[in-house]
Design a protein around this motif. Structure first.
Motif, mmCIF file in Angstrom:
data_model
loop_
_atom_site.group_PDB
_atom_site.id
_atom_site.type_symbol
_atom_site.label_atom_id
_atom_site.label_comp_id
_atom_site.label_asym_id
_atom_site.label_seq_id
_atom_site.Cartn_x
_atom_site.Cartn_y
_atom_site.Cartn_z
ATOM 1 N N ARG A 1 25.322 10.924 35.008
ATOM 2 C CA ARG A 1 25.085 9.944 35.624
ATOM 3 C C ARG A 1 23.757 9.984 36.032
ATOM 4 O O ARG A 1 23.247 9.184 36.010
ATOM 5 C CB ARG A 1 25.947 9.881 36.794
ATOM 6 N N THR A 2 23.201 11.621 37.025
ATOM 7 C CA THR A 2 21.341 10.953 37.103
ATOM 8 C C THR A 2 20.798 11.078 36.109
ATOM 9 O O THR A 2 20.030 10.795 35.984
ATOM 10 C CB THR A 2 21.603 12.582 38.011
ATOM 11 N N ALA A 3 21.838 12.178 35.017
ATOM 12 C CA ALA A 3 21.407 11.965 33.631
ATOM 13 C C ALA A 3 20.755 11.050 32.721
ATOM 14 O O ALA A 3 19.898 10.484 32.756
ATOM 15 C CB ALA A 3 21.986 13.197 32.977
ATOM 16 N N ALA A 4 21.561 9.942 32.833
ATOM 17 C CA ALA A 4 22.017 8.805 32.023
ATOM 18 C C ALA A 4 20.650 7.920 32.794
ATOM 19 O O ALA A 4 19.797 6.810 32.558
ATOM 20 C CB ALA A 4 22.980 7.523 32.569
ATOM 21 N N LEU A 5 20.087 7.966 34.542
ATOM 22 C CA LEU A 5 20.089 7.089 35.305
ATOM 23 C C LEU A 5 18.280 7.645 34.905
ATOM 24 O O LEU A 5 17.500 6.994 34.534
ATOM 25 C CB LEU A 5 19.808 7.459 36.254
ATOM 26 N N THR A 6 18.594 8.991 34.115
ATOM 27 C CA THR A 6 16.598 9.539 34.480
ATOM 28 C C THR A 6 16.181 8.801 32.952
ATOM 29 O O THR A 6 15.247 8.287 32.693
ATOM 30 C CB THR A 6 16.764 11.205 34.655
ATOM 31 N N VAL A 7 17.404 9.163 32.214
ATOM 32 C CA VAL A 7 16.515 8.507 31.123
ATOM 33 C C VAL A 7 16.408 6.741 30.431
ATOM 34 O O VAL A 7 16.076 6.494 30.060
ATOM 35 C CB VAL A 7 17.543 9.004 29.673
ATOM 36 N N SER A 8 17.259 5.778 31.173
ATOM 37 C CA SER A 8 17.345 4.375 31.463
ATOM 38 C C SER A 8 15.897 4.133 32.374
ATOM 39 O O SER A 8 15.037 3.618 32.043
ATOM 40 C CB SER A 8 18.043 4.175 32.703
ATOM 41 N N VAL A 9 14.839 5.128 32.992
ATOM 42 C CA VAL A 9 13.789 4.821 33.933
ATOM 43 C C VAL A 9 13.198 5.162 33.102
ATOM 44 O O VAL A 9 11.749 4.719 32.873
ATOM 45 C CB VAL A 9 13.893 5.736 35.383
ATOM 46 N N ALA A 10 13.201 6.065 32.107
ATOM 47 C CA ALA A 10 11.705 7.264 31.291
ATOM 48 C C ALA A 10 11.914 6.198 30.308
ATOM 49 O O ALA A 10 10.285 5.546 29.434
ATOM 50 C CB ALA A 10 12.506 8.156 30.824
ATOM 51 N N ALA A 11 13.380 4.746 30.182
ATOM 52 C CA ALA A 11 12.687 4.442 29.024
ATOM 53 C C ALA A 11 11.845 3.070 29.573
ATOM 54 O O ALA A 11 10.871 2.043 28.579
ATOM 55 C CB ALA A 11 14.106 3.856 28.353
ATOM 56 N N LEU A 12 12.660 2.627 30.966
ATOM 57 C CA LEU A 12 11.684 1.134 31.751
ATOM 58 C C LEU A 12 10.325 1.923 31.382
ATOM 59 O O LEU A 12 9.133 0.588 31.211
ATOM 60 C CB LEU A 12 12.253 1.094 32.169
ATOM 61 N N VAL A 13 9.543 2.627 31.933
ATOM 62 C CA VAL A 13 8.500 2.635 32.330
ATOM 63 C C VAL A 13 7.147 2.757 31.310
ATOM 64 O O VAL A 13 6.243 2.414 31.180
ATOM 65 C CB VAL A 13 7.926 3.853 33.388
ATOM 66 N N VAL A 14 8.012 2.403 30.087
ATOM 67 C CA VAL A 14 6.680 2.413 28.730
ATOM 68 C C VAL A 14 6.405 1.856 28.443
ATOM 69 O O VAL A 14 5.145 1.164 27.824
ATOM 70 C CB VAL A 14 7.925 3.098 27.791
ATOM 71 N N VAL A 15 7.603 0.159 28.628
ATOM 72 C CA VAL A 15 7.576 -0.972 28.196
ATOM 73 C C VAL A 15 5.815 -1.841 28.933
ATOM 74 O O VAL A 15 5.638 -2.411 27.962
ATOM 75 C CB VAL A 15 8.243 -1.843 29.227
ATOM 76 N N PRO A 16 5.313 -1.811 30.126
ATOM 77 C CA PRO A 16 4.094 -1.839 30.410
ATOM 78 C C PRO A 16 3.423 -1.377 29.438
ATOM 79 O O PRO A 16 2.210 -2.020 29.152
ATOM 80 C CB PRO A 16 3.691 -1.462 31.057
ATOM 81 N N LEU A 17 3.244 -0.007 29.039
ATOM 82 C CA LEU A 17 1.711 0.731 27.997
ATOM 83 C C LEU A 17 1.986 -0.054 26.098
ATOM 84 O O LEU A 17 1.078 -0.811 26.408
ATOM 85 C CB LEU A 17 2.445 1.664 27.776
ATOM 86 N N LEU A 18 3.334 -0.988 26.225
ATOM 87 C CA LEU A 18 3.067 -1.674 25.337
ATOM 88 C C LEU A 18 2.154 -2.661 25.158
ATOM 89 O O LEU A 18 1.551 -3.409 24.330
ATOM 90 C CB LEU A 18 4.298 -2.177 24.668
#
Length: 421
Positions: free
Chosen positions: A164-181
């Motif tokens: 579950r911690t691994a899944a949360l890590t990936v969720s956050v990693a994908a989310l933080v890229v959005v403002p850069l786009l």
């Protein structure tokens, strides 16, 4: 004339977006066993969820390419990363296998499919005339780089803190890229009043007629009338079966069957990503210089031979022969992408990115079939040996299909939708 062309900035943020999307796609191989242990689901059931993900990852690509033509690359890419983040995050609360199918299969499949290789073909087709093959190779390598970054980290997180911690890590990693786009990604060079890199004139984008779904289906209907489409799609289906579907999903549990610790196997699979970066960029460079049909034939043939040898290499430790396989297979992993993208543009002209989306869909059909089939083979026979041998034979068939493209390269084909060369 600008010293620094903005195409490079667009390529850079596209690379980061592809890197973020690769995060969740790196997790299936490290989560198979933990999900089996916690919920008691069979490997066949869990592999079926992987297959749904792989299938939608491919089927979404041509429609996403058409959506990018109609609504813009930036909007579609941002929405895709939000889907990846949501799908990964929602797995924290799942208790039934159908919820795994929905989150891991459907949501993440749709999100990552919108940031698949059709996205790469769209970016390179619009922004690059010079260095197109090389940039295609670099952007394709983003997925491998994502595996390189995420696999060892996620494997350790799974072991120390749970899946579950691994899944949360990936969720956050994908989310933080959005403002850069939102900040740096643009749809066309004309938006910044510059020509594409290597072009001399600013090309104003034409507004596509009809809906995105209609344009995607029209591209498939026209391309399916040609022999090259079926040869490319057949070869790419085999490519998907022998990479994402089989090795990407089942290498770690197969190595674990032979007594290798999961973290060691995950590190080996991450090393595939290291060499994949080198191999894909080199393939892009070669694609600008060598006939793409010959490159594809060589890549598939060498991959097939290596898979036929793999069953004899598994052991409890990572001995030198296995490391040689990892190096070789990594160099070959997605080296097929730059020549395939180039051939789609060569055969189908301006419709090339959408047609490539359909060719990529066949890649994911192959990956989905292999992911499920290999899980069933393991459940039935207690090992993966038959799966490796069948995959090796299929890769050699892929080499034959590619050489058939070379043998018939002077035959007339449709260069544009509705036009004949």
């Amino acid at each position: 004339m600008r010293r620094f062309h903005p195409a490079w900035a667009v390529a850079a943020v596209a690379f980061v977006a592809l890197l973020g999307a690769a995060g969740f796609r790196a997790t299936p191989s490290v989560m198979l066993q933990p999900l089996h242990d916690e919920f008691g689901w069979s490997l066949g059931t869990i592999s079926a969820a992987v297959s749904v993900n792989l299938l939608l990852y491919g089927l979404t690509a041509p429609f996403a390419a058409a959506l990018m033509n109609r609504f813009g690359v930036r909007r579609v890419a941002m929405g895709a990363l939000l889907l990846v983040s949501a799908g990964s995050g929602l797995t924290l609360w799942m208790t039934e296998s159908w919820q795994l199918m929905l989150c891991w299969g459907v949501l993440v499949g749709l999100g990552t499919g919108s940031l698949a290789l059709g996205f790469v073909a769209t970016i390179t087709g619009r922004w690059f005339v010079r260095h197109r093959g090389l940039v295609t190779g670099v952007l394709t390598a983003a997925g491998a780089t994502g595996n390189l970054i995420f696999l060892p980290v996620l494997s350790r997180i799974v072991e120390s803190d749970g899946w579950r911690t691994a899944a949360l890590t990936v969720s956050v990693a994908a989310l933080v890229v959005v403002p850069l786009l939102w900040w740096r990604l643009r749809d066309h060079p004309a938006d910044l009043d510059v020509p594409a890199l290597g072009a001399t004139e600013i090309e104003q984008p034409a507004k596509p007629a009809g809906g995105a779904a209609g344009n995607a289906l029209r591209a498939l209907r026209e391309a399916a009338r040609t022999r090259p489409f079926w040869l490319l799609a057949g070869g790419f289906a085999i490519c998907g079966a022998t990479t994402n579907g089989l090795v990407g999903t089942h290498f770690i549990p197969a190595a674990h069957d032979h007594g290798m610790p999961q973290t060691t196997a995950a590190t080996l699979l991450a090393l595939v990503g290291v060499f994949d970066v080198v191999g894909t960029i080199a393939s892009g460079w070669l694609t600008d210089r060598v006939d793409s049909r010959i490159l594809l034939g060589a890549y598939y043939a060498l991959r097939g031979l290596s898979l036929l040898v793999l069953p004899s290499l598994f052991a409890a430790t990572a001995h030198p022969s296995m490391l040689i396989f990892i190096l070789f297979y990594g160099l070959d992993w997605v080296a097929t992408v730059p020549p395939t993208v180039t051939l789609c543009r060569e055969y189908f002209g301006a419709a090339g990115p959408i047609v490539f989306g359909w060719v990529f869909a066949s890649h994911q059909f192959g990956a989905a079939a292999a992911a499920t089939a290999a899980g069933l083979v393991r459940d039935q026979f207690g090992n993966y040996t038959m799966a490796w041998y069948v995959a090796g034979g299929l890769a050699i068939l892929g080499a034959i299909l590619s050489l058939m493209l070379y043998a018939g390269k002077h035959l007339p084909v449709r260069d544009e939708l509705g036009a004949t060369a």
